[in-house]
Design a protein around this motif. Structure first.
Motif, mmCIF file in Angstrom:
data_model
loop_
_atom_site.group_PDB
_atom_site.id
_atom_site.type_symbol
_atom_site.label_atom_id
_atom_site.label_comp_id
_atom_site.label_asym_id
_atom_site.label_seq_id
_atom_site.Cartn_x
_atom_site.Cartn_y
_atom_site.Cartn_z
ATOM 1 N N GLY A 29 7.740 12.400 -2.746
ATOM 2 C CA GLY A 29 8.536 11.253 -3.177
ATOM 3 C C GLY A 29 9.359 10.609 -2.085
ATOM 4 O O GLY A 29 10.424 10.058 -2.364
ATOM 5 N N VAL A 30 8.884 10.669 -0.827
ATOM 6 C CA VAL A 30 9.559 10.012 0.291
ATOM 7 C C VAL A 30 8.621 8.946 0.834
ATOM 8 O O VAL A 30 7.585 9.269 1.426
ATOM 9 N N ILE A 40 -0.033 11.475 6.915
ATOM 10 C CA ILE A 40 1.251 12.155 6.706
ATOM 11 C C ILE A 40 2.151 11.322 5.810
ATOM 12 O O ILE A 40 2.815 11.852 4.904
ATOM 13 N N SER A 41 2.173 10.021 6.028
ATOM 14 C CA SER A 41 2.998 9.150 5.197
ATOM 15 C C SER A 41 2.527 9.198 3.741
ATOM 16 O O SER A 41 3.345 9.238 2.809
ATOM 17 N N LEU A 42 1.220 9.207 3.533
ATOM 18 C CA LEU A 42 0.675 9.268 2.174
ATOM 19 C C LEU A 42 1.053 10.578 1.495
ATOM 20 O O LEU A 42 1.491 10.590 0.333
ATOM 21 N N ILE A 43 0.889 11.705 2.188
ATOM 22 C CA ILE A 43 1.232 13.012 1.609
ATOM 23 C C ILE A 43 2.722 13.082 1.298
ATOM 24 O O ILE A 43 3.127 13.555 0.225
ATOM 25 N N TRP A 95 4.125 9.150 14.554
ATOM 26 C CA TRP A 95 5.405 8.553 14.216
ATOM 27 C C TRP A 95 5.378 7.886 12.847
ATOM 28 O O TRP A 95 4.359 7.346 12.408
ATOM 29 N N LEU A 96 6.528 7.926 12.199
ATOM 30 C CA LEU A 96 6.747 7.224 10.935
ATOM 31 C C LEU A 96 7.962 6.322 11.083
ATOM 32 O O LEU A 96 8.911 6.665 11.792
ATOM 33 N N ARG A 152 0.834 -1.208 0.000
ATOM 34 C CA ARG A 152 0.000 0.000 0.000
ATOM 35 C C ARG A 152 0.865 1.252 0.000
ATOM 36 O O ARG A 152 0.625 2.204 -0.757
ATOM 37 N N ALA A 153 1.904 1.263 0.847
ATOM 38 C CA ALA A 153 2.782 2.429 0.908
ATOM 39 C C ALA A 153 3.585 2.582 -0.388
ATOM 40 O O ALA A 153 3.802 3.706 -0.867
ATOM 41 N N GLN A 154 4.033 1.475 -0.946
ATOM 42 C CA GLN A 154 4.799 1.558 -2.186
ATOM 43 C C GLN A 154 3.946 2.060 -3.345
ATOM 44 O O GLN A 154 4.454 2.704 -4.264
ATOM 45 N N ALA A 155 2.641 1.788 -3.288
ATOM 46 C CA ALA A 155 1.740 2.312 -4.315
ATOM 47 C C ALA A 155 1.668 3.836 -4.255
ATOM 48 O O ALA A 155 1.529 4.497 -5.293
#
Length: 490
Positions: free
Chosen positions: A419-420, A410-413, A454-455, A23-26
């Motif tokens: 691009g992080v 936050i991770s999605l944005i 947290w991330l 999901r995150a890599q997408a």
């Protein structure tokens, strides 16, 4: 029941969350449609950056092309690898040489055995009834099982020790999601020990003591699980801390399961490979301790799927039964390839550990200079990082209408716009909105973890140049979220 199937899926499988990393890599792939800030910086998955050592690649080519390696092998692993791996454990943990005389051949001779020719099906040359390994205060070959990766090792242990629907396991929170998935699949109840985010997310042992003092024998958890260096937080437990957990498990007649997938990256004072702990020096360690390991990280062969269990032969006897149903044998070509090479790869492991130590220090320096960002804990392959609390109430800045933003937002944005690619802390938590779970399954002191700020950053799968690019992108993220000063004043 799915309308695409004429049959039903097991309820435990239906109830288990899908693997979250895809999901995150997408999100990162969406950034690549318009890469405004340059290359994608993928810090989502803990995989080695570099290829295996050339000698490993050469040996793999040879063993893979040998027709004999295509045959079934011993259930507990190639005897040559178990002997060689035991020696590597003794070297790393500074243990005395093995006093076991249960093997009838040298490692060199064993490596030449025709596949399947060991005297016992499990790969040992001793009586299958033998349940006590010789050599107290050390590790011998018959304390070792080779599995198809460390995740399988964990699943095997849960199957061996935890009756489905009638077991609980104590585990720190945040928790590695694959382990939580195993609990769900096997009908095992997790008892979450809250990590103290003011102390590098190390679990609160007093909370565990208090809980165990309240349960009767029938309701006692089957094991305490610790991961060191930790996934996801990177926390590294000192020996003295692990000894406290060991003593607690021993007192209550529980297994202490120590997942040491990242043991090769425990630092000594010079940044090289250190001694992870000294629990193997305990004469009776086999009565309580079970250690899991991986060849994926130190030897950089994740695709070849080799893991390990270090435990009493009395437990490995039952591991044999389960493993025969799951794998019959772990992949043979990498076992055969690595067996004679392990001593020669010590210097490579040392260099890798020092390089990763440098990268971790660089990461802390880069991230902590960006206003509001803070590395809370770091070690092994991972860093756990808090983002600015101002982000929580900045939904309007990104066109969202909600009261608060969480780590997944936050991770999605961060991935789609800058691009992080990281993993949100919520991926390592039970449902943050489910009050019942947090009241029932999380021990006292865990409420602060629901702040969800947290991330997780994986720092081993990228080079230093990627870490250096990270700071400016976090500063751009701050601009978007309305934070004024971009970097801390020196």
């Amino acid at each position: 029941m799915s309308n695409l199937l004429k049959f039903s899926i097991a309820p435990a499988v239906e109830a288990t969350e899908a693997p979250p990393i895809p999901r995150a890599q997408a999100w990162g792939r969406e950034y690549l449609l318009s890469p405004t800030y340059g290359d994608l910086l993928d810090l989502s998955q803990g995989v080695p950056k570099n290829a295996p050592h050339p000698s490993v690649l050469e040996a793999l080519a040879g063993s893979s092309s040998d027709p004999l390696s295509a045959r079934y092998g011993p259930i507990l692993g190639e005897l040559a690898l178990r002997e060689a791996y035991a020696e590597e454990i003794r070297v790393q943990y500074q243990l005395p040489s093995s006093s076991s005389t249960s093997t009838s051949q040298s490692t060199k001779d064993t490596a030449k055995l025709v596949p399947g020719s060991s005297s016992n099906q499990d790969g040992s040359t001793q009586s299958p009834e033998a349940e006590v390994s010789k050599g107290k205060g050390t590790v011998n070959f018959d304390d070792i099982s080779i599995t198809t990766g460390c995740n399988m090792a964990f699943l095997v242990l849960i199957m061996a020790l935890c009756p489905s629907g009638n077991s609980s396991v104590m585990i720190p929170l945040p928790s590695y999601f694959n382990q939580m998935m195993v609990f769900s699949l096997q009908g095992v109840e997790p008892i979450y020990i809250p990590g103290d985010f003011t102390n590098g997310f190390k679990p609160d042992i007093q909370a565990a003591r208090n809980y165990l003092s309240t349960v009767n024998e029938e309701g006692k958890p089957k094991m305490i699980v610790l991961v060191s260096p930790n996934n996801p937080t990177g926390a590294v437990y000192r020996h003295e801390e692990l000894k406290e957990w060991y003593d607690l498990a021993k007192k209550h007649g529980m297994a202490l399961v120590l997942d040491e997938t990242y043991r090769d990256f425990v630092e000594d004072e010079q940044g090289g490979r250190g001694v992870p702990h000294r629990l193997f020096e305990e004469e009776d360690w086999r009565e309580t301790l079970v250690c899991l390991g991986s060849f994926s990280k130190g030897y950089r062969i994740p695709g070849h799927r080799l893991g390990s269990i270090i435990a009493s032969p009395a437990l490995l006897k039952h591991v044999t039964t389960i493993s025969d149903c799951m794998q019959i044998c772990a992949p043979r070509p990498p076992q055969i390839a690595l067996s004679p090479l392990l001593p020669s790869l010590r210097s490579d492991l040392e260099e890798s550990s020092k390089a990763l130590s440098h990268r971790r220090h660089l990461f802390v320096d880069v991230v902590n200079k960006v206003q509001g960002w803070k590395v809370t804990s770091i070690g092994g392959y991972f860093a756990y990082v808090s983002f600015p609390k101002e982000y929580i109430h900045a939904s309007a800045n990104v066109g969202l209408k909600r009261k608060r933003l969480g780590s997944e937002d936050i991770s999605l944005i961060l991935a789609k716009k800058f691009g992080v690619v990281t993993l949100p802390g919520s991926f390592f938590m039970p449902d943050l909105k489910d009050d019942e779970i947090w009241e029932k399954d999380v021990l006292k002191g865990g409420e602060g973890l629901r702040e969800d700020i947290w991330l997780r950053f994986a720092v081993a799968n990228v080079g230093d140049e990627v870490i250096l690019k990270l700071g400016p992108r976090l500063e751009e993220m701050n601009k978007l979220m309305g934070i004024g000063e971009l970097s801390k004043t020196e």
